[in-house]
Design an enzyme around this catalytic site. Structure first.
Site, PDB file in Angstrom:
ATOM      1  N   ALA A  41       0.842  -1.202   0.000  1.00  0.00           N
ATOM      2  CA  ALA A  41       0.000   0.000   0.000  1.00  0.00           C
ATOM      3  C   ALA A  41       0.874   1.246   0.000  1.00  0.00           C
ATOM      4  O   ALA A  41       2.018   1.225   0.462  1.00  0.00           O
ATOM      5  CB  ALA A  41      -0.920   0.005   1.216  1.00  0.00           C
ATOM      6  N   ASP A  42       0.307   2.320  -0.518  1.00  0.00           N
ATOM      7  CA  ASP A  42       0.963   3.611  -0.452  1.00  0.00           C
ATOM      8  C   ASP A  42      -0.100   4.674  -0.242  1.00  0.00           C
ATOM      9  O   ASP A  42      -1.198   4.590  -0.813  1.00  0.00           O
ATOM     10  CB  ASP A  42       1.755   3.916  -1.725  1.00  0.00           C
ATOM     11  CG  ASP A  42       2.602   5.172  -1.575  1.00  0.00           C
ATOM     12  OD1 ASP A  42       3.328   5.274  -0.563  1.00  0.00           O
ATOM     13  OD2 ASP A  42       2.531   6.046  -2.442  1.00  0.00           O
ATOM     14  N   THR A  43       0.225   5.661   0.580  1.00  0.00           N
ATOM     15  CA  THR A  43      -0.690   6.764   0.881  1.00  0.00           C
ATOM     16  C   THR A  43       0.038   8.070   0.623  1.00  0.00           C
ATOM     17  O   THR A  43       1.166   8.246   1.078  1.00  0.00           O
ATOM     18  CB  THR A  43      -1.146   6.712   2.355  1.00  0.00           C
ATOM     19  OG1 THR A  43      -1.787   5.460   2.604  1.00  0.00           O
ATOM     20  CG2 THR A  43      -2.103   7.853   2.679  1.00  0.00           C
TER      21      THR A  43
END
Length: 189
Positions: A69-71
């Site tokens: 995941a990346d935010t």
């Protein structure tokens, strides 16, 4: 076996809420936006790279599934990554003050045979921050290692005037999209 390709304790905490057993994979993936790369494309690419790199580490595990995941915080097309120091964090907070920005979290699920991805987009309005509020927040050190220099689940929540979207997505792992992807992938959630 499910593996979370992330150093983030927040992502591990959120994934644990789904009641799944999982291992974690510690990765150091460069997070640099390409010169012509759109912000949303960048976030999706980094999530995919994290999942892929994690899969390479557990490829010998039968049935291994890896979640990456990346935010990122985005305002006016600019990606606000993690601040390099307190001055950078203060600059980010001043820019976000009194404005609405977008938070995009992309999640990628991969196995040896399959890859799926989902994206969560939220709109976050930060109340106007005076210098005292910025200095006080910086003193908490919550900004360290956080995209946009804030943690919505901590003290900074008191400065969030409005949120349209996913609170857990802004934290780093959108629960609805994650659970749906895991079910579609055959991992119970």
């Amino acid at each position: 076996m499910l593996h979370l390709a992330s150093r983030s304790p927040r992502r591990a905490e959120l994934l644990a809420r789904l009641g799944l057993d999982f291992g974690t994979i510690d990765l150091d993936i460069p997070e640099r936006q390409g010169a012509e790369e759109a912000a949303a494309d960048y976030v999706r690419r980094v999530a995919r790279e994290k999942a892929g790199a994690g899969l390479l580490q557990v490829v010998s595990v039968p049935g291994a599934v890896v979640l990456g995941a990346d935010t990122e915080v985005i305002l006016d097309g600019r990606v606000f990554g993690k601040p390099v120091d307190a001055d950078d964090a203060a600059s980010m907070l001043r820019t976000l003050s009194g404005r609405t920005h977008e938070v995009i979290t992309a999640i990628s699920l991969v196995s040896a045979a399959r890859e799926v991805q989902a994206v969560s987009s939220s709109q976050v309005t930060v109340a106007a921050l005076d210098e005292d509020a910025i200095v006080a927040y910086l003193a908490s050190n919550e900004w360290q290692g956080k995209a946009g220099a804030y943690a919505i689940q901590g003290r900074f929540e008191s400065h969030i005037q409005h949120l349209s979207g996913s609170f857990s997505g802004v934290m780093g792992l959108p629960m609805f999209e994650t659970a749906r992807l895991l079910r579609d992938f055959g991992v119970a959630a």
